[in-house]
Structure formats: C-alpha cells, structure tokens
Design a protein around this motif. Structure first.
Motif, PDB file in Angstrom:
ATOM      1  N   ARG A  59       0.830  -1.211   0.000  1.00  0.00           N
ATOM      2  CA  ARG A  59       0.000   0.000   0.000  1.00  0.00           C
ATOM      3  C   ARG A  59       0.860   1.255   0.000  1.00  0.00           C
ATOM      4  O   ARG A  59       0.533   2.245  -0.648  1.00  0.00           O
ATOM      5  CB  ARG A  59      -0.964  -0.010   1.187  1.00  0.00           C
ATOM      6  N   LEU A  60       1.985   1.219   0.718  1.00  0.00           N
ATOM      7  CA  LEU A  60       2.920   2.348   0.712  1.00  0.00           C
ATOM      8  C   LEU A  60       3.478   2.555  -0.698  1.00  0.00           C
ATOM      9  O   LEU A  60       3.569   3.692  -1.173  1.00  0.00           O
ATOM     10  CB  LEU A  60       4.046   2.101   1.722  1.00  0.00           C
ATOM     11  N   ALA A  61       3.831   1.476  -1.378  1.00  0.00           N
ATOM     12  CA  ALA A  61       4.338   1.582  -2.750  1.00  0.00           C
ATOM     13  C   ALA A  61       3.272   2.167  -3.682  1.00  0.00           C
ATOM     14  O   ALA A  61       3.574   2.961  -4.578  1.00  0.00           O
ATOM     15  CB  ALA A  61       4.798   0.215  -3.250  1.00  0.00           C
ATOM     16  N   LEU A  62       2.023   1.787  -3.457  1.00  0.00           N
ATOM     17  CA  LEU A  62       0.926   2.321  -4.268  1.00  0.00           C
ATOM     18  C   LEU A  62       0.723   3.813  -3.987  1.00  0.00           C
ATOM     19  O   LEU A  62       0.537   4.607  -4.918  1.00  0.00           O
ATOM     20  CB  LEU A  62      -0.358   1.540  -3.974  1.00  0.00           C
ATOM     21  N   ALA A  63       0.798   4.202  -2.704  1.00  0.00           N
ATOM     22  CA  ALA A  63       0.680   5.617  -2.340  1.00  0.00           C
ATOM     23  C   ALA A  63       1.789   6.427  -2.997  1.00  0.00           C
ATOM     24  O   ALA A  63       1.554   7.520  -3.526  1.00  0.00           O
ATOM     25  CB  ALA A  63       0.737   5.778  -0.820  1.00  0.00           C
ATOM     26  N   ARG A  64       3.003   5.890  -2.986  1.00  0.00           N
ATOM     27  CA  ARG A  64       4.147   6.570  -3.610  1.00  0.00           C
ATOM     28  C   ARG A  64       3.886   6.782  -5.105  1.00  0.00           C
ATOM     29  O   ARG A  64       4.139   7.854  -5.648  1.00  0.00           O
ATOM     30  CB  ARG A  64       5.415   5.742  -3.406  1.00  0.00           C
TER      31      ARG A  64
END
Length: 196
Positions: free
Chosen positions: A120-125
C-alpha cells in the motif's frame, strides 16, 4: 504513450517480436501471458528502464511504476518513502498514506509494516507522483487472496479518482477483469500479441 516495437533481444535470443501498444490517460490495459514470455521486459521498455530495443516509444506522459516487490527505502519512514522519490511535500505524502489506509503509520519504517502495508505504501508513492499512466508489474502476485483482492479494489478506486491510465502485467485474467482492463495476450517465440 505509443510503442512501435520491432524487436527486443537478450544477446542472440529474440524475446519480443513486432508489436504495437498505445495507452492514454484513463485507459487500462493488461498484458497477460505465461512466465518468461516477456511481459516484464515489455513493461520496462514502456517505463524507459530498458532502451536496448529496436523500435520507437513516443509520448510525454508522466509515468509511475509499481514493481513486483515494494522497493522501499529501508532507512526512511513512510512519509520519506513518498517525498524523496516523488518530490511531493510531506502533507501530500500524508494525504496519500491516508488514501491507502496507512494513516497513523507515517513514522514507521518498512520493516515495521506488513507485506500488505508495504504494498500500500508503494501504491501511495506511485499515485503521489501524479502519473498520467501507472505501470504495474504483477504487484499483487505474492499476496494472499484476500489482501490481493483488497489491493485490486483500492487500485481501481484510485485510478477512478485520479483518472490515470494503467498498464498491468499479470498472469491472472481475473485481475484484468477486476480493473476493467483490455486484455492483451503475449505468446509465441519471439512473443507478440495474440488474437483471442
């Protein structure tokens, strides 16, 4: 973005043959095929990460990429994992963390997050970069079925909200259907798009 590919080889072995692919903001494509057929290679060409091919890539779209692994900076917290690669400010980073359900995790390091939270962090980035087109290389492959389904639904919602286009590499036709993506099947040797 438009790719007119003539050939892509690794040494004497031609991996990809002649093919044409175009995608614009708001459109969604899924590239399907068996492992080793050249799906990730094609995505790397679209991303500009591989320039050793014959053909032409056109387009000035802003791109962001989500890899098979989260590819996070282990020595930086969640906010910095967004601000450093994208150049956005901390407020924007926190907003995107909230969008993907990571509110309250802003100061955590990747090792303090579950695999699903790292994804999810990678998607937010990726979305914080403000892409016209999001490139995704099997980003749900190593997740359990329930987490993958939640990530697919989240990705679909964020694509709808931002209007970004998408190119998804996957071996799973159900992922393409969930995202409402036009499925393009790679096959043959060298690989080309196959007619259904």
């Amino acid at each position: 973005m438009r790719l007119d590919l003539e050939a892509k080889s690794f040494g004497p072995r031609q991996v990809l043959g002649t093919l044409t692919l175009s995608v614009t903001r708001g459109e969604r494509l899924a590239i399907l095929g068996p492992s080793g057929i050249g799906k990730s290679t094609l995505l790397r060409i679209l991303a500009g990460l591989d320039r050793q091919y014959q053909g032409q890539l056109q387009g000035a779209e802003r791109l962001a990429m989500v890899f098979q692994e989260a590819v996070l900076l282990p020595w930086r917290d969640a906010v910095a994992n967004i601000t450093l690669p994208t150049g956005c400010d901390a407020t924007t980073a926190r907003d995107w963390l909230s969008e993907v359900g990571l509110e309250g995790h802003e100061t955590k390091f990747p090792r303090q997050l579950s695999v699903g939270q790292q994804r999810r962090l990678a998607l937010a980035r990726a979305f914080a970069a403000g892409p016209d087109i999001l490139l995704m290389d099997e980003p749900f492959a190593s997740l359990d079925a329930a987490t993958a389904a939640r990530m697919l639904a989240l990705t679909d919602a964020l694509l709808n909200r931002t209007g970004a286009g998408a190119v998804l590499v996957t071996h799973d036709p159900a992922e393409a259907r969930t995202l409402g993506a036009l499925a393009l099947h790679l096959g043959g040797c060298p690989a080309r798009f196959q007619k259904d």
